[in-house]
Scaffold this active site. Structure first.
Site, PDB file in Angstrom:
ATOM      1  N   LYS A   1       3.638 -20.707  -8.995  1.00 35.25           N
ATOM      2  CA  LYS A   1       3.355 -21.570  -7.902  1.00 35.25           C
ATOM      3  C   LYS A   1       4.633 -22.131  -7.317  1.00 35.25           C
ATOM      4  CE  LYS A   1      -1.165 -22.786  -9.846  1.00 35.25           C
ATOM      5  NZ  LYS A   1      -2.189 -23.941  -9.980  1.00 35.25           N
TER       6      LYS A   1
ATOM      7  N   PHE B   1     -10.491 -32.190  -5.654  1.00 33.85           N
ATOM      8  CA  PHE B   1      -8.979 -31.763  -5.610  1.00 33.85           C
ATOM      9  C   PHE B   1      -8.416 -30.944  -4.802  1.00 33.85           C
ATOM     10  CE2 PHE B   1     -10.836 -29.637  -9.358  1.00 33.85           C
ATOM     11  CZ  PHE B   1     -10.334 -28.259  -9.188  1.00 33.85           C
TER      12      PHE B   1
ATOM     13  N   ARG C   1      -3.482 -15.690 -19.880  1.00 34.21           N
ATOM     14  CA  ARG C   1      -3.947 -17.203 -20.182  1.00 34.21           C
ATOM     15  C   ARG C   1      -3.388 -17.793 -21.227  1.00 34.21           C
ATOM     16  NH1 ARG C   1      -7.873 -18.412 -16.488  1.00 34.21           N
ATOM     17  NH2 ARG C   1      -8.647 -20.278 -17.669  1.00 34.21           N
TER      18      ARG C   1
ATOM     19  N   THR D   1      -4.830 -25.765 -18.457  1.00 36.87           N
ATOM     20  CA  THR D   1      -4.323 -25.877 -17.089  1.00 36.87           C
ATOM     21  C   THR D   1      -3.659 -27.241 -17.127  1.00 36.87           C
ATOM     22  OG1 THR D   1      -6.440 -24.923 -16.774  1.00 36.87           O
ATOM     23  CG2 THR D   1      -5.773 -26.369 -15.142  1.00 36.87           C
TER      24      THR D   1
ATOM     25  N   ARG E   1       3.164 -23.467 -19.256  1.00 35.61           N
ATOM     26  CA  ARG E   1       2.873 -24.685 -18.679  1.00 35.61           C
ATOM     27  C   ARG E   1       3.455 -25.970 -19.588  1.00 35.61           C
ATOM     28  NH1 ARG E   1      -3.148 -22.655 -17.109  1.00 35.61           N
ATOM     29  NH2 ARG E   1      -2.682 -22.473 -14.899  1.00 35.61           N
TER      30      ARG E   1
ATOM     31  N   HIS F   1      -0.651 -19.728 -12.342  1.00 34.48           N
ATOM     32  CA  HIS F   1      -2.146 -19.596 -11.992  1.00 34.48           C
ATOM     33  C   HIS F   1      -2.279 -18.221 -12.744  1.00 34.48           C
ATOM     34  CE1 HIS F   1      -6.155 -18.706 -10.347  1.00 34.48           C
ATOM     35  NE2 HIS F   1      -5.707 -17.277 -10.202  1.00 34.48           N
TER      36      HIS F   1
ATOM     37  N   GLU G   1      -8.769 -11.186  -6.840  1.00 30.54           N
ATOM     38  CA  GLU G   1      -7.543 -11.898  -6.672  1.00 30.54           C
ATOM     39  C   GLU G   1      -6.320 -10.964  -6.194  1.00 30.54           C
ATOM     40  OE1 GLU G   1      -7.000 -14.766  -9.712  1.00 30.54           O
ATOM     41  OE2 GLU G   1      -8.884 -15.857  -9.180  1.00 30.54           O
TER      42      GLU G   1
END
Ligand code: CMP
Length: 138
Positions: free
Chosen positions: A10, A58, A86, A92, A103, A116, A127
């Site tokens: 991101k 959001f 993941r 998240t 993360r 993501h 996607e």
């Protein structure tokens, strides 16, 4: 079975110069990179990608952030790729992300969370095709 998933490094992670370190971790964890490019989405493109979240509180913040700078989009192959990616990303919310996850190491908040990943094989296919043509996948 070897499957595909879709990932994004991101804008926060690219802005911080962490894209190389993240790609290194992807390769070190046994993923094959089948597609990769640097893009800068318009807000409209980000709204289309995250359409499933339209209407959530959001959504505006998310789509503004995702179009705030360049990001790296990825098609990744591995045995059980969706879960494996993941697992490598972590929770998240980085405050809940386990040690050793991307993360934990690179995200600053639930909104600016570095990476993501698709949540199912079906969504991975949708996607990947949102950002890549067949010619761009090796
Ligand atoms: P991602 O995996 O890209 O999918 C949807 C994104 O919405 C998620 O990561 C978060 O970055 C973002 N998100 C989820 N919940 C919130 C929230 N409460 N506030 C801001 N962003 C959120």
């Amino acid at each position: 079975m070897s499957t595909l998933t879709f990932g994004i490094i991101k804008p926060d992670a690219v802005r911080a110069g962490n894209q190389g370190k993240i790609i290194d971790r992807i390769v070190a964890n046994g993923f094959k990179i089948r597609g990769m490019k640097l893009i800068h989405q318009t807000t409209k493109q980000a709204e289309g990608f995250y359409a499933v979240h339209a209407g959530k509180g959001f959504f505006g913040e998310l789509t503004e952030f995702m179009s705030s700078g360049p990001c790296v989009v990825l098609a990744l192959e591995k045995d059980g790729a969706v879960k494996a990616w993941r697992d490598l990303m972590g929770a998240t919310n980085p405050a809940e992300a386990a040690e050793g996850t991307l993360r934990k190491d690179f995200a600053s908040s639930i909104g600016e969370n570095a990476v993501h990943g698709s949540d199912s094989d079906e969504n991975a296919a949708v996607e990947i095709s949102y950002f890549f043509s067949k010619l761009e996948l090796v």
